[in-house]
Design a protein around this motif. Structure first.
Motif, PDB file in Angstrom:
ATOM      1  N   LYS A 159      -8.117 -21.418  51.116  1.00 20.03           N
ATOM      2  CA  LYS A 159      -6.939 -22.283  50.333  1.00 20.03           C
ATOM      3  C   LYS A 159      -7.118 -22.624  48.868  1.00 20.03           C
ATOM      4  CE  LYS A 159      -4.888 -24.141  54.612  1.00 20.03           C
ATOM      5  NZ  LYS A 159      -4.616 -25.319  55.526  1.00 20.03           N
ATOM      6  N   GLU A 160      -8.023 -23.236  48.842  1.00 22.72           N
ATOM      7  CA  GLU A 160      -8.469 -23.691  47.338  1.00 22.72           C
ATOM      8  C   GLU A 160      -8.623 -22.093  46.368  1.00 22.72           C
ATOM      9  OE1 GLU A 160     -12.124 -26.278  47.408  1.00 22.72           O
ATOM     10  OE2 GLU A 160     -10.898 -27.690  48.413  1.00 22.72           O
ATOM     11  N   PHE A 161      -9.318 -21.297  46.962  1.00 20.70           N
ATOM     12  CA  PHE A 161      -9.361 -20.186  46.207  1.00 20.70           C
ATOM     13  C   PHE A 161      -8.236 -19.348  45.984  1.00 20.70           C
ATOM     14  CE2 PHE A 161      -9.262 -15.333  46.158  1.00 20.70           C
ATOM     15  CZ  PHE A 161     -10.234 -15.174  45.280  1.00 20.70           C
ATOM     16  N   MET A 162      -7.232 -19.424  46.829  1.00 25.79           N
ATOM     17  CA  MET A 162      -5.758 -18.739  46.634  1.00 25.79           C
ATOM     18  C   MET A 162      -4.984 -19.728  45.334  1.00 25.79           C
ATOM     19  SD  MET A 162      -5.620 -16.013  47.755  1.00 25.79           S
ATOM     20  CE  MET A 162      -3.652 -15.576  47.520  1.00 25.79           C
ATOM     21  N   LYS A 163      -5.242 -21.016  45.732  1.00 26.76           N
ATOM     22  CA  LYS A 163      -4.394 -21.967  44.628  1.00 26.76           C
ATOM     23  C   LYS A 163      -5.034 -21.445  43.308  1.00 26.76           C
ATOM     24  CE  LYS A 163      -4.029 -26.804  43.718  1.00 26.76           C
ATOM     25  NZ  LYS A 163      -4.310 -28.403  44.058  1.00 26.76           N
ATOM     26  N   GLU A 164      -6.373 -21.661  43.045  1.00 25.28           N
ATOM     27  CA  GLU A 164      -6.953 -21.190  42.012  1.00 25.28           C
ATOM     28  C   GLU A 164      -6.627 -19.796  41.492  1.00 25.28           C
ATOM     29  OE1 GLU A 164     -11.300 -20.371  39.851  1.00 25.28           O
ATOM     30  OE2 GLU A 164     -11.484 -21.391  41.953  1.00 25.28           O
ATOM     31  N   VAL A 165      -6.514 -18.803  42.114  1.00 25.31           N
ATOM     32  CA  VAL A 165      -5.893 -17.503  41.661  1.00 25.31           C
ATOM     33  C   VAL A 165      -4.588 -17.705  41.257  1.00 25.31           C
ATOM     34  CG1 VAL A 165      -5.275 -15.197  42.647  1.00 25.31           C
ATOM     35  CG2 VAL A 165      -7.536 -16.323  43.149  1.00 25.31           C
ATOM     36  N   ARG A 166      -3.627 -18.494  41.924  1.00 29.02           N
ATOM     37  CA  ARG A 166      -1.977 -18.797  41.401  1.00 29.02           C
ATOM     38  C   ARG A 166      -2.173 -19.007  40.138  1.00 29.02           C
ATOM     39  NH1 ARG A 166      -2.036 -20.371  46.639  1.00 29.02           N
ATOM     40  NH2 ARG A 166      -0.961 -18.624  48.175  1.00 29.02           N
ATOM     41  N   VAL A 167      -3.086 -20.017  39.923  1.00 34.26           N
ATOM     42  CA  VAL A 167      -3.151 -20.848  38.480  1.00 34.26           C
ATOM     43  C   VAL A 167      -3.686 -20.111  37.502  1.00 34.26           C
ATOM     44  CG1 VAL A 167      -4.019 -22.772  37.391  1.00 34.26           C
ATOM     45  CG2 VAL A 167      -3.076 -22.961  39.871  1.00 34.26           C
ATOM     46  N   LYS A 168      -4.934 -19.398  37.814  1.00 29.50           N
ATOM     47  CA  LYS A 168      -5.820 -18.675  36.821  1.00 29.50           C
ATOM     48  C   LYS A 168      -5.561 -17.158  36.855  1.00 29.50           C
ATOM     49  CE  LYS A 168      -9.197 -22.322  36.383  1.00 29.50           C
ATOM     50  NZ  LYS A 168     -10.468 -22.679  36.787  1.00 29.50           N
ATOM     51  N   LYS A 169      -4.654 -16.286  37.337  1.00 34.40           N
ATOM     52  CA  LYS A 169      -4.839 -15.455  37.700  1.00 34.40           C
ATOM     53  C   LYS A 169      -5.135 -14.308  36.652  1.00 34.40           C
ATOM     54  CE  LYS A 169       0.338 -14.235  37.396  1.00 34.40           C
ATOM     55  NZ  LYS A 169       1.322 -13.879  38.298  1.00 34.40           N
ATOM     56  N   HIS A 170      -4.842 -14.808  35.561  1.00 33.74           N
ATOM     57  CA  HIS A 170      -5.402 -13.662  34.525  1.00 33.74           C
ATOM     58  C   HIS A 170      -6.526 -13.999  33.579  1.00 33.74           C
ATOM     59  CE1 HIS A 170      -1.396 -11.921  34.333  1.00 33.74           C
ATOM     60  NE2 HIS A 170      -0.738 -13.018  34.325  1.00 33.74           N
TER      61      HIS A 170
END
Length: 172
Positions: A159-170
């Protein structure tokens, strides 16, 4: 993240996450289970798996979900980002039984072989994954110290990884 692989035990959540992750990152997603199994649960021969993998990894961008030790080095060599699902055995076992129930008499979207099935060999493979396959994966990952590797050990990590990806995807 331009070339991403997701590896880990069956039932760990690779296919579920890869579908969402590929959409977020706008990457073409390849489920190896879908590519390496023909209808009727006929496995694609190893040499053909290698040729298919070479074609996939030579593309500019991609996401590949699946283990298949015989082609893992080819994927690791070209990947710039690795997600390794190292979840507990009980989570994976629970999920494979849940998946069998969920897809009974139906095809999974990430699987080309036919209707969902469960047999003793598959249960044993999942049960033994942490003992037999996990050390080999860690050994292979250690050969690529410059790769960006995320190891997810709990559902909270996922869950934390996916949250991080959504925020910092680029920026990942």
């Amino acid at each position: 993240m331009k070339r991403v692989i997701l590896i880990g035990s069956p039932g760990s959540g690779k296919s579920t996450m890869s579908t969402e992750l590929a959409e977020i990152l706008n990457l073409e997603l390849y489920h190896l289970d879908n590519i390496f199994w023909k209808p009727g649960w006929v496995s694609v021969p190893r040499d053909e798996q290698i040729e298919i993998t070479k074609k996939l990894v030579n593309q500019k961008t991609w996401m590949i979900d699946g283990n298949y030790a015989g082609t893992l080095d080819l994927r690791l060599e070209r990947a710039d980002f690795v997600v390794f699902f190292d979840l507990p055995r009980w989570v994976c076992m629970y999920r494979i039984f849940k998946r069998v129930w969920q897809y009974r008499n139906k095809k999974r979207p990430d699987m080309n072989a036919g209707t969902e099935r469960l047999n003793w060999d598959f249960i044993k493979f999942v049960w033994d994954f942490r003992k037999k396959k996990r050390p080999l994966i860690y050994e292979k990952l250690s050969r690529y110290p410059n790769k960006q590797v995320y190891i997810l050990k709990t559902r909270k990590d996922v869950k934390e990884f996916m949250k991080e990806v959504r925020v910092k995807k680029h920026d990942l």
